[in-house]
Design a protein around this motif. Structure first.
Motif, mmCIF file in Angstrom:
data_model
loop_
_atom_site.group_PDB
_atom_site.id
_atom_site.type_symbol
_atom_site.label_atom_id
_atom_site.label_comp_id
_atom_site.label_asym_id
_atom_site.label_seq_id
_atom_site.Cartn_x
_atom_site.Cartn_y
_atom_site.Cartn_z
ATOM 1 N N ARG A 101 -20.972 -95.995 -36.969
ATOM 2 C CA ARG A 101 -20.170 -96.382 -36.040
ATOM 3 C C ARG A 101 -20.191 -95.592 -34.548
ATOM 4 O O ARG A 101 -19.737 -95.774 -33.567
ATOM 5 N N LEU A 102 -20.807 -94.475 -34.818
ATOM 6 C CA LEU A 102 -21.166 -93.511 -33.471
ATOM 7 C C LEU A 102 -22.363 -94.289 -32.601
ATOM 8 O O LEU A 102 -23.473 -94.576 -33.258
ATOM 9 N N SER A 103 -22.264 -94.457 -31.448
ATOM 10 C CA SER A 103 -23.465 -94.758 -30.722
ATOM 11 C C SER A 103 -24.316 -93.638 -30.064
ATOM 12 O O SER A 103 -23.469 -92.991 -29.556
ATOM 13 N N PHE A 104 -25.580 -93.694 -30.436
ATOM 14 C CA PHE A 104 -26.396 -92.956 -30.071
ATOM 15 C C PHE A 104 -26.740 -92.763 -28.365
ATOM 16 O O PHE A 104 -26.639 -91.966 -28.151
ATOM 17 N N SER A 105 -26.757 -93.992 -27.927
ATOM 18 C CA SER A 105 -27.237 -94.346 -26.665
ATOM 19 C C SER A 105 -25.694 -93.713 -25.764
ATOM 20 O O SER A 105 -26.226 -93.086 -24.592
ATOM 21 N N LEU A 106 -24.552 -93.883 -26.321
ATOM 22 C CA LEU A 106 -23.525 -93.252 -25.466
ATOM 23 C C LEU A 106 -23.338 -91.919 -25.573
ATOM 24 O O LEU A 106 -23.134 -91.032 -24.875
ATOM 25 N N THR A 107 -24.055 -91.243 -26.887
ATOM 26 C CA THR A 107 -24.072 -89.821 -26.986
ATOM 27 C C THR A 107 -25.159 -89.020 -26.065
ATOM 28 O O THR A 107 -24.631 -88.247 -25.331
ATOM 29 N N VAL A 108 -26.188 -89.636 -25.862
ATOM 30 C CA VAL A 108 -27.162 -89.202 -24.966
ATOM 31 C C VAL A 108 -26.585 -89.437 -23.348
ATOM 32 O O VAL A 108 -26.795 -88.428 -22.702
ATOM 33 N N ILE A 137 -20.210 -82.090 -22.763
ATOM 34 C CA ILE A 137 -21.319 -81.125 -23.615
ATOM 35 C C ILE A 137 -21.018 -80.859 -25.062
ATOM 36 O O ILE A 137 -22.210 -80.992 -25.914
ATOM 37 N N VAL A 138 -20.209 -80.218 -25.192
ATOM 38 C CA VAL A 138 -19.830 -79.825 -26.582
ATOM 39 C C VAL A 138 -19.918 -80.940 -27.562
ATOM 40 O O VAL A 138 -20.343 -80.747 -28.685
ATOM 41 N N THR A 139 -18.928 -81.921 -27.262
ATOM 42 C CA THR A 139 -18.776 -82.939 -28.228
ATOM 43 C C THR A 139 -20.241 -83.921 -28.481
ATOM 44 O O THR A 139 -20.394 -84.223 -29.424
ATOM 45 N N SER A 140 -20.814 -83.634 -27.503
ATOM 46 C CA SER A 140 -22.213 -84.659 -27.399
ATOM 47 C C SER A 140 -23.284 -83.773 -28.420
ATOM 48 O O SER A 140 -23.857 -84.269 -29.251
ATOM 49 N N LEU A 141 -23.099 -82.374 -28.287
ATOM 50 C CA LEU A 141 -23.798 -81.553 -29.247
ATOM 51 C C LEU A 141 -23.382 -81.652 -30.315
ATOM 52 O O LEU A 141 -24.461 -81.887 -31.331
ATOM 53 N N ILE A 142 -22.235 -82.014 -30.687
ATOM 54 C CA ILE A 142 -21.730 -82.018 -32.347
ATOM 55 C C ILE A 142 -22.266 -83.472 -32.851
ATOM 56 O O ILE A 142 -22.712 -83.235 -33.927
ATOM 57 N N ARG A 143 -22.322 -84.265 -31.824
ATOM 58 C CA ARG A 143 -22.625 -85.538 -32.149
ATOM 59 C C ARG A 143 -24.202 -85.759 -32.514
ATOM 60 O O ARG A 143 -24.624 -86.450 -33.574
ATOM 61 N N PHE A 144 -24.974 -84.934 -31.676
ATOM 62 C CA PHE A 144 -26.268 -84.924 -31.987
ATOM 63 C C PHE A 144 -26.476 -84.344 -33.300
ATOM 64 O O PHE A 144 -27.361 -84.885 -34.165
ATOM 65 N N PHE A 145 -25.655 -83.219 -33.781
ATOM 66 C CA PHE A 145 -25.780 -82.461 -34.856
ATOM 67 C C PHE A 145 -25.598 -83.682 -36.089
ATOM 68 O O PHE A 145 -26.506 -83.712 -37.095
ATOM 69 N N LEU A 146 -24.503 -84.248 -36.062
ATOM 70 C CA LEU A 146 -24.048 -85.242 -37.006
ATOM 71 C C LEU A 146 -25.290 -86.364 -37.277
ATOM 72 O O LEU A 146 -25.360 -86.906 -38.311
ATOM 73 N N PHE A 147 -25.793 -86.985 -35.915
ATOM 74 C CA PHE A 147 -27.034 -87.842 -36.285
ATOM 75 C C PHE A 147 -28.134 -87.218 -36.839
ATOM 76 O O PHE A 147 -28.703 -87.834 -37.809
ATOM 77 N N TRP A 148 -28.518 -85.971 -36.614
ATOM 78 C CA TRP A 148 -29.550 -85.398 -37.209
ATOM 79 C C TRP A 148 -29.066 -85.022 -38.778
ATOM 80 O O TRP A 148 -29.900 -85.252 -39.669
ATOM 81 N N ARG A 149 -27.930 -84.650 -39.089
ATOM 82 C CA ARG A 149 -27.491 -84.322 -40.567
ATOM 83 C C ARG A 149 -27.361 -85.450 -41.363
ATOM 84 O O ARG A 149 -27.621 -85.556 -42.458
ATOM 85 N N PHE A 150 -26.738 -86.656 -40.935
ATOM 86 C CA PHE A 150 -26.411 -87.698 -41.716
ATOM 87 C C PHE A 150 -27.413 -88.816 -41.364
ATOM 88 O O PHE A 150 -26.958 -90.142 -41.788
ATOM 89 N N ALA A 151 -28.466 -88.812 -40.738
ATOM 90 C CA ALA A 151 -29.357 -89.835 -40.487
ATOM 91 C C ALA A 151 -29.863 -90.487 -41.663
ATOM 92 O O ALA A 151 -30.114 -91.785 -41.693
ATOM 93 N N SER A 152 -30.268 -89.772 -42.486
ATOM 94 C CA SER A 152 -30.849 -90.446 -43.696
ATOM 95 C C SER A 152 -29.842 -91.013 -44.450
ATOM 96 O O SER A 152 -30.129 -91.831 -45.189
ATOM 97 N N VAL A 153 -28.358 -90.616 -44.644
ATOM 98 C CA VAL A 153 -27.378 -91.323 -45.137
ATOM 99 C C VAL A 153 -27.283 -92.776 -44.583
ATOM 100 O O VAL A 153 -26.771 -93.568 -45.442
#
Length: 165
Positions: A101-108, A137-153
């Motif tokens: 449900r998170l938008s990667f393009s919006l995060t970038v 900046i901080v919330t984007s970095l958190i979302r980047f981490f979530l994308f990295w962490r849960f990408a395989s899920v």
């Protein structure tokens, strides 16, 4: 002064780019004739944020702030109107165990926009511009981490639970 002008243009380009990420949701709503799987809250909060920043830009007579927030308020109003047109009568909250449900393009876009505005405020020595953009900046970095962490899920079937209000 040249660096400030560069930052001004960077702010305009990144911010308008971030605002235009809602066009994807707009396309989705038009194609499905439904607002299911589209979040309303980001449209509303961004529109209110744009109106506040527009007012500040007018008071400060900062053309960069006025321009991007006029564009933003118009786009967010369009997204809100389309959402209201396509939404069902019931409100639903979607809880998910994935980042689907998170938008990667919006995060970038949020990361680039918040960073450019923070640098713009730093260059102007204007804490009213710097401070509110730092959390982006901080919330984007958190979302980047979530994308990295849960990408395989998210490679498999998304797990949604609908709760009606």
């Amino acid at each position: 002064m040249e660096f400030l002008q560069f930052l001004s243009w960077a702010c305009i380009v990144f911010t308008v780019g971030m605002f235009s990420t809602g066009l994807t949701d707009l396309k989705k709503m038009r194609a499905s004739k439904s607002a299911d799987n589209v979040q309303f809250l980001p449209f509303l909060t961004t529109c209110l944020n744009n109106l506040g920043w527009l007012y500040y830009g007018i008071l400060k007579t900062d053309g960069t702030l006025v321009l991007v927030n006029t564009i933003g308020a118009c786009l967010q109003s369009l997204y809100i109107l389309c959402y209201c047109h396509y939404t069902n009568d019931k409100m639903e909250i979607v809880r998910t165990g994935s980042v689907e449900r998170l938008s990667f393009s919006l995060t970038v876009a949020t990361f680039l926009t918040s960073t450019s505005w923070t640098l713009y405020g730093l260059q102007l020595q204007d804490y009213y511009i710097m401070v509110p953009n730092t959390p982006g900046i901080v919330t984007s970095l958190i979302r980047f981490f979530l994308f990295w962490r849960f990408a395989s899920v998210n490679q498999g079937v998304p797990s949604y639970k609908l709760i009606e209000i």
